[in-house]
Design an enzyme around this catalytic site. Structure first.
Site, PDB file in Angstrom:
ATOM      1  N   HIS A   1      16.863  79.061  31.712  1.00 11.65           N
ATOM      2  CA  HIS A   1      15.967  78.203  32.478  1.00 11.65           C
ATOM      3  C   HIS A   1      15.702  78.855  33.836  1.00 11.65           C
ATOM      4  O   HIS A   1      16.516  79.631  34.339  1.00 11.65           O
ATOM      5  CB  HIS A   1      16.587  76.833  32.702  1.00 11.65           C
ATOM      6  CG  HIS A   1      16.660  75.984  31.474  1.00 11.65           C
ATOM      7  ND1 HIS A   1      16.871  74.635  31.528  1.00 11.65           N
ATOM      8  CD2 HIS A   1      16.540  76.288  30.155  1.00 11.65           C
ATOM      9  CE1 HIS A   1      16.892  74.135  30.305  1.00 11.65           C
ATOM     10  NE2 HIS A   1      16.701  75.128  29.451  1.00 11.65           N
TER      11      HIS A   1
ATOM     12  N   GLU B   1      15.910  77.791  36.855  1.00 14.25           N
ATOM     13  CA  GLU B   1      16.926  77.563  37.880  1.00 14.25           C
ATOM     14  C   GLU B   1      18.149  78.441  37.663  1.00 14.25           C
ATOM     15  O   GLU B   1      18.709  78.983  38.625  1.00 14.25           O
ATOM     16  CB  GLU B   1      17.355  76.087  37.886  1.00 14.25           C
ATOM     17  CG  GLU B   1      16.234  75.111  38.174  1.00 14.25           C
ATOM     18  CD  GLU B   1      15.548  74.561  36.926  1.00 14.25           C
ATOM     19  OE1 GLU B   1      15.058  73.422  36.984  1.00 14.25           O
ATOM     20  OE2 GLU B   1      15.502  75.265  35.891  1.00 14.25           O
TER      21      GLU B   1
ATOM     22  N   CYS C   1      17.264  69.839  34.613  1.00 15.14           N
ATOM     23  CA  CYS C   1      17.973  69.227  33.487  1.00 15.14           C
ATOM     24  C   CYS C   1      19.468  69.166  33.826  1.00 15.14           C
ATOM     25  O   CYS C   1      19.908  69.664  34.867  1.00 15.14           O
ATOM     26  CB  CYS C   1      17.739  70.038  32.215  1.00 15.14           C
ATOM     27  SG  CYS C   1      18.574  71.645  32.223  1.00 15.14           S
TER      28      CYS C   1
ATOM     29  N   CYS D   1      21.111  72.705  34.395  1.00 13.94           N
ATOM     30  CA  CYS D   1      20.750  73.319  35.677  1.00 13.94           C
ATOM     31  C   CYS D   1      21.341  72.549  36.854  1.00 13.94           C
ATOM     32  O   CYS D   1      21.820  73.151  37.816  1.00 13.94           O
ATOM     33  CB  CYS D   1      19.230  73.418  35.795  1.00 13.94           C
ATOM     34  SG  CYS D   1      18.517  74.544  34.565  1.00 13.94           S
TER      35      CYS D   1
END
Length: 142
Positions: free
Chosen positions: A46, A48, A76, A79
Protein backbone atom coordinates in the site's frame (compact mmCIF):
# COMPACT_ATOMS: atom_id res chain seq x y z
CA UNK A 1 -1.15 16.61 -0.04
CA UNK A 2 -0.36 17.74 -3.56
CA UNK A 3 2.65 15.40 -3.55
CA UNK A 4 0.48 12.54 -2.31
CA UNK A 5 -1.94 13.23 -5.16
CA UNK A 6 0.94 13.10 -7.64
CA UNK A 7 1.94 9.73 -6.19
CA UNK A 8 -1.66 8.53 -6.53
CA UNK A 9 -1.57 9.56 -10.18
CA UNK A 10 1.46 7.30 -10.65
CA UNK A 11 -0.54 4.40 -9.22
CA UNK A 12 -3.40 5.19 -11.59
CA UNK A 13 -1.06 5.21 -14.58
CA UNK A 14 0.21 1.77 -13.51
CA UNK A 15 -3.33 0.37 -13.30
CA UNK A 16 -3.33 0.33 -9.50
CA UNK A 17 -5.94 1.78 -7.15
CA UNK A 18 -4.91 5.45 -7.09
CA UNK A 19 -3.72 5.97 -3.53
CA UNK A 20 -0.62 7.97 -2.70
CA UNK A 21 1.29 8.90 0.43
CA UNK A 22 4.27 10.97 1.51
CA UNK A 23 6.15 11.16 4.81
CA UNK A 24 7.47 14.58 5.78
CA UNK A 25 10.14 15.26 8.41
CA UNK A 26 11.59 18.70 9.08
CA UNK A 27 9.68 20.16 6.12
CA UNK A 28 11.15 17.75 3.57
CA UNK A 29 9.78 14.62 1.98
CA UNK A 30 11.65 11.56 3.25
CA UNK A 31 9.27 8.90 1.96
CA UNK A 32 6.95 8.59 -1.01
CA UNK A 33 4.69 5.75 -2.03
CA UNK A 34 1.80 4.75 -4.23
CA UNK A 35 -0.15 1.52 -4.39
CA UNK A 36 1.91 -1.28 -5.94
CA UNK A 37 -0.08 -4.36 -4.89
CA UNK A 38 -0.57 -5.63 -8.43
CA UNK A 39 2.80 -4.49 -9.77
CA UNK A 40 4.74 -6.12 -6.93
CA UNK A 41 2.35 -9.07 -6.33
CA UNK A 42 2.42 -7.93 -2.71
CA UNK A 43 -0.72 -7.51 -0.60
CA UNK A 44 1.20 -5.20 1.77
CA UNK A 45 2.36 -2.80 -0.95
CA UNK A 46 0.00 0.00 0.00
CA UNK A 47 1.09 3.60 -0.58
CA UNK A 48 1.49 4.29 3.14
CA UNK A 49 3.60 1.20 3.81
CA UNK A 50 5.93 2.00 0.92
CA UNK A 51 6.27 5.61 2.09
CA UNK A 52 6.97 4.49 5.68
CA UNK A 53 9.61 1.99 4.54
CA UNK A 54 11.37 4.63 2.47
CA UNK A 55 11.19 7.16 5.30
CA UNK A 56 12.61 4.69 7.84
CA UNK A 57 15.50 3.88 5.52
CA UNK A 58 16.17 7.53 4.77
CA UNK A 59 16.21 8.68 8.40
CA UNK A 60 17.86 5.41 9.50
CA UNK A 61 15.30 4.75 12.21
CA UNK A 62 12.15 2.68 12.54
CA UNK A 63 10.68 5.38 14.78
CA UNK A 64 9.38 8.39 12.91
CA UNK A 65 8.22 10.46 15.88
CA UNK A 66 9.04 13.81 14.30
CA UNK A 67 7.32 12.95 11.01
CA UNK A 68 3.90 13.29 9.53
CA UNK A 69 2.25 11.22 6.81
CA UNK A 70 -0.01 12.63 4.12
CA UNK A 71 -2.31 10.08 2.43
CA UNK A 72 -4.95 10.57 -0.24
CA UNK A 73 -7.37 8.18 1.46
CA UNK A 74 -8.13 7.21 5.05
CA UNK A 75 -5.68 4.43 5.91
CA UNK A 76 -6.75 0.80 6.28
CA UNK A 77 -6.10 -1.20 9.45
CA UNK A 78 -2.73 -2.52 8.20
CA UNK A 79 -1.45 0.95 7.35
CA UNK A 80 -2.87 2.52 10.49
CA UNK A 81 -1.15 -0.16 12.57
CA UNK A 82 2.15 0.53 10.84
CA UNK A 83 1.75 4.24 11.58
CA UNK A 84 1.21 3.49 15.26
CA UNK A 85 4.34 1.30 15.34
CA UNK A 86 6.31 4.07 13.57
CA UNK A 87 5.13 6.50 16.27
CA UNK A 88 4.21 9.14 13.71
CA UNK A 89 3.46 12.56 15.08
CA UNK A 90 0.62 13.36 12.68
CA UNK A 91 -1.55 11.90 9.93
CA UNK A 92 -3.24 14.07 7.31
CA UNK A 93 -5.55 12.34 4.85
CA UNK A 94 -7.92 13.29 2.06
CA UNK A 95 -10.96 11.14 1.29
CA UNK A 96 -12.68 8.96 3.84
CA UNK A 97 -12.96 5.23 3.25
CA UNK A 98 -16.31 4.10 4.65
CA UNK A 99 -15.66 0.41 3.89
CA UNK A 100 -12.09 -0.05 5.16
CA UNK A 101 -10.96 3.19 6.83
CA UNK A 102 -9.28 2.54 10.17
CA UNK A 103 -9.10 6.07 11.56
CA UNK A 104 -12.80 6.49 12.25
CA UNK A 105 -14.93 5.18 9.36
CA UNK A 106 -14.99 1.37 9.74
CA UNK A 107 -12.53 0.90 12.62
CA UNK A 108 -10.61 3.02 15.09
CA UNK A 109 -7.03 1.78 15.05
CA UNK A 110 -5.39 5.18 15.37
CA UNK A 111 -5.81 6.70 18.80
CA UNK A 112 -7.57 3.59 20.10
CA UNK A 113 -8.14 4.08 23.83
CA UNK A 114 -6.04 1.02 24.73
CA UNK A 115 -2.96 2.19 22.83
CA UNK A 116 -0.37 4.38 24.51
CA UNK A 117 0.69 6.25 21.34
CA UNK A 118 -1.60 9.05 20.25
CA UNK A 119 -1.16 11.00 17.05
CA UNK A 120 -2.69 14.14 15.70
CA UNK A 121 -5.14 13.41 12.85
CA UNK A 122 -6.64 15.70 10.27
CA UNK A 123 -8.97 14.33 7.62
CA UNK A 124 -10.72 15.85 4.65
CA UNK A 125 -7.74 17.73 3.18
CA UNK A 126 -8.34 18.06 -0.57
CA UNK A 127 -10.96 15.35 -0.06
CA UNK A 128 -12.86 16.19 -3.22
CA UNK A 129 -9.83 15.79 -5.47
CA UNK A 130 -8.73 12.61 -3.69
CA UNK A 131 -12.21 11.07 -3.91
CA UNK A 132 -12.59 12.08 -7.56
CA UNK A 133 -9.42 10.21 -8.51
CA UNK A 134 -10.68 7.05 -6.81
CA UNK A 135 -14.21 7.36 -8.18
CA UNK A 136 -12.92 7.80 -11.72
CA UNK A 137 -10.73 4.72 -11.37
CA UNK A 138 -13.57 2.51 -10.13
CA UNK A 139 -16.06 3.94 -12.62
CA UNK A 140 -13.69 3.02 -15.47
CA UNK A 141 -13.29 -0.52 -14.04
CA UNK A 142 -17.03 -1.19 -14.34
Amino acid sequence: MEEALRAAQRALEAGEVPAGAVVVCDDRIVGRGWNRNITDSDPTAHAEIIALREAGARVANHRLGDCQLFATIEPCSMCAGAMVHARLKRLVYGAEDPKAGAVHSALQVLNHPQLNHKMEVRGGVLAGRCAELLQTFFRNKR
